[in-house]
Scaffold this active site. Structure first.
Site, PDB file in Angstrom:
ATOM      1  N   THR A 107       0.775  -1.213  -0.060  1.00  0.00           N
ATOM      2  CA  THR A 107       0.058  -0.157  -0.080  1.00  0.00           C
ATOM      3  C   THR A 107       0.840   1.257   0.085  1.00  0.00           C
ATOM      4  O   THR A 107       0.432   2.393  -0.396  1.00  0.00           O
ATOM      5  CB  THR A 107      -1.246  -0.202   1.139  1.00  0.00           C
ATOM      6  OG1 THR A 107      -0.081  -0.126   2.384  1.00  0.00           O
ATOM      7  CG2 THR A 107      -1.921  -1.097   0.970  1.00  0.00           C
ATOM      8  N   CYS A 108       2.191   1.283   0.533  1.00  0.00           N
ATOM      9  CA  CYS A 108       2.662   2.533   0.641  1.00  0.00           C
ATOM     10  C   CYS A 108       3.285   2.971  -0.793  1.00  0.00           C
ATOM     11  O   CYS A 108       3.790   4.087  -0.932  1.00  0.00           O
ATOM     12  CB  CYS A 108       4.125   2.181   1.704  1.00  0.00           C
ATOM     13  SG  CYS A 108       5.170   0.833   1.145  1.00  0.00           S
TER      14      CYS A 108
END
Length: 681
Positions: free
Chosen positions: A648-649
């Site tokens: 997700t980062c």
């Protein structure tokens, strides 16, 4: 207090800007060679002195700031038009512009206001009224001014030195809607949130690999400070209150981690704001107006109509009068009082009940209008006020850090928070059903005969001076025993409006403002429309197509745009419903909505890479056997055992090459539903 050459400096002015203003100099981004003053400004000696400011002067200055801030008022329709039109015309700050230009801009401002706000001064049920038919908002945008303002905002020296020409601020702040939303959003980020944020915002807009981006990073104009905080997922609301109290006002970017999970960075932080949004919208908090919870069990269609309080009032039923039973959960069910008799709509034959909502959805509020609005209350508990302060701080902090919240507030909420005057027709944004009832009473009160409505005596309506749906909220002393008559009908309508837009929600809005302005001034949002503020804070949704997805997504490490697996994946995404799209975005980015600008504005760019099978073999490297599996088992079938995973980062999707589109969708949907923590993938 600082002094330049013996003259006191504005505390919000940089030294660079003060020197230029002292010498009547300016930086011209369109033509740097013609910048007035230029290097000659620095040939002089500028003496900077300072002294300690007395506490009394600070207090008086702060008091003046608070008292000068515009407060929302409840006004009549004609006053709303006059005051709003006066507000749209440039004030003292427009004196930097030519008088003829100001006249034209004022006219455009008035036209824009009437076009967008006429429903607030005419009965909203009059759908036939169209102002400037065929004219869109975009038609009133000045692209020549847009180009000139954009040039000024692209100059790093002007931004760092806070030396924007005064005409730029005059245009943007007094006539914002002749400029497109993207430009106003750029102005907001570069002028309202501090120099450090402005530089970071400019850096993010420079493409990766660009030499200028690397040069600016090497110079280290600003340090991107981060504040990491680890919280308990199970006690998120309690933790959020502490985190925002401690770090909400900090200029450092907030990064959230969870105890017992390895995830860190952007993904867990975005999920924190998403989870906080859900926590603040739970019915159990009792702070929002909401529809009555529907039963979770499915019920068979009935031939009779639903109860009066559950009947939506459309244009065909406008002749009736109905006050809905607003389930605010301000009191326990056993404490709810039975409403006094009132006129209601008759039950219609053949009505069918709508499909019940999932049990989980019943835990969250279902707004009565176009978004969330506080429950009017005489007394508000300390804990409830704390939630509104938390909401304000979280909104401002999310804007400062570039995060998204999933909380859509009512249009009337933002109007009141920004100090706009409100009228009878603004109530439709809060409670559409209540609005139709109150508008009929308002029209009766201002008619030639206020003692009757549609030929019926007002007394026969059975209304008392209590807030409809909230019998414990008395609109006057002994309101529960005071019957509404033709003589006091106007006072009743005014009292109901005061409950919604005045004293009944005053404390809640005060706390929201306190939390928000602890980070940066709320008035800086005044350059946006109410729906634009929602987009700015909560992001946006959009309909995906295969063509759009192929342009916005990046394919790498084993995949290209022409890969058959990618084509299957894009068709799956394009066929997603609105709710499935929200689940996918939350799975991939941590937030259920896209930033302003849509998928193309996602940073980093959403990237799809090939994931080679791993889980199809056990710890000893043996291949598992199953009656439902093909034999002999090959690598292609083994891929069906893996699930998609994400980073997700980095907005990174690891997608196995499944044997079919159906299998791919099944695995993707399962991963989206079951992902509820951050682990190594």
């Amino acid at each position: 207090q600082f002094f330049l050459n013996g003259k006191p400096m504005d505390p919000h002015t940089s030294i660079f800007q003060a020197v230029f203003q002292e010498n009547n100099a300016f930086v011209n981004a369109d033509d740097p060679q013609n910048s007035q003053g230029g290097p000659s400004v620095w040939d002089k000696v500028h003496t900077l002195t300072y002294k300690k400011r007395s506490p009394s002067s600070d207090e008086s200055r702060g008091g003046q700031s608070l008292s000068s801030q515009a407060e929302s008022q409840i006004v009549d329709v004609k006053d709303l038009v006059r005051d709003s039109v006066a507000r749209t015309c440039g004030g003292e700050s427009a004196k930097d512009l030519d008088e003829e230009i100001v006249g034209v801009l004022n006219l455009i401002n008035v036209l824009i206001w009437i076009q967008g706000e006429h429903a607030r001064v005419y009965d909203s049920s009059d759908r036939g009224f169209v102002f400037l038919k065929g004219v869109q908002q975009e038609d009133l945008v000045s692209y020549r001014l847009t180009s000139k303002v954009m040039r000024q905002l692209q100059d790093l020296l002007i931004i760092c030195g806070k030396c924007l020409p005064s005409w730029v601020s005059s245009i943007v702040e007094n006539y914002p809607f002749i400029l497109p939303f993207d430009l106003r959003r750029q102005y907001f980020h570069l002028t309202s949130l501090g120099v450090a944020h402005a530089i970071q915002h400019l850096l993010q807009q420079i493409p990766n690999g660009d030499s200028l981006r690397q040069e600016l990073r090497d110079v280290r104009l600003v340090r991107n400070r981060r504040q990491k905080v680890r919280i308990h997922r199970e006690r998120l609301l309690e933790s959020a209150c502490k985190v925002m109290d401690l770090y909400g006002k900090s200029q450092a970017s907030l990064e959230i981690e969870y105890f017992g999970e390895v995830g860190t960075g952007l993904g867990p932080t975005l999920e924190f704001y998403t989870l906080l949004s859900s926590e603040l919208q739970k019915r159990g908090l009792g702070i929002w107006l909401t529809k009555k919870a529907e039963p979770a069990e499915p019920t068979a269609p009935t031939t009779g109509g639903p109860a009066a309080e559950d009947v939506p009032m459309d244009s065909g039923e406008a002749d009736g009068l109905i006050f809905g039973d607003m389930d605010s959960l301000a009191a326990k069910p056993s404490e709810e009082a039975s409403p006094k008799p009132a006129a209601s709509l008759s039950e219609g034959p053949g009505a069918e009940q709508q499909a019940p909502k999932p049990a989980s959805a019943l835990n969250f509020v279902d707004p009565l209008g176009d978004g969330l609005f506080p429950v009017p209350k005489k007394e508000v508990g300390k804990e409830e006020l704390g939630y509104f302060k938390l909401l304000g701080t979280a909104f401002a902090k999310a804007l400062l850090d570039g995060r998204l919240l999933d909380v859509s507030l009512s249009t009337a909420f933002w109007r009141r928070a920004l100090g706009h005057n409100l009228g009878i027709y603004d109530l439709v944004c809060v409670d559409s059903q209540m609005s139709k009832s109150l508008v009929k009473l308002y029209e009766a009160a201002h008619s030639g005969d206020p003692s009757t409505m549609d030929g019926m005596p007002i007394e026969d309506l059975g209304l008392y001076f209590t807030l409809p749906g909230h019998d414990a909220y008395e609109l006057c002393a002994n309101g529960g025993d005071t019957l509404v008559t033709g003589a006091n009908l106007s006072r009743f309508v005014d009292s109901v409006l005061d409950a919604y837009f005045g004293s009944g929600t005053e404390k809640q809005f005060a706390k929201f403002k306190e939390g928000f302005e602890g980070v940066f001034p709320l008035k800086t949002l005044a350059i946006f429309k109410m729906d634009e503020i929602d987009t700015l804070i909560c992001g946006q949704t959009e309909k995906w197509t295969v063509e759009m997805l192929s342009e916005c997504l990046k394919f790498d490490h084993g995949y290209t745009a022409s890969s058959p697996y990618i084509k299957q994946f894009l068709h799956i995404l394009a066929d997603f419903s609105a709710e499935e799209q929200r689940q996918f975005l939350k799975f991939v980015t941590g937030a259920p909505r896209l930033p302003p600008g849509g998928l193309s504005a996602l940073n980093p760019r959403l990237t799809i890479v090939r994931k080679n099978f791993s889980s199809a073999r056990d710890s000893s490297g043996n291949t598992p056997r199953s009656e439902s599996m093909h034999t002999p088992m090959n690598d292609l079938v083994l891929e069906n055992y893996d699930l998609p995973s994400v980073m997700t980062c980095a907005n990174y999707v690891k997608l196995p090459p499944y044997t079919s589109q159906a299998v791919m969708k099944e695995k993707l949907m399962y991963a989206m539903r079951e992902s509820n923590s951050f682990d190594l993938s």
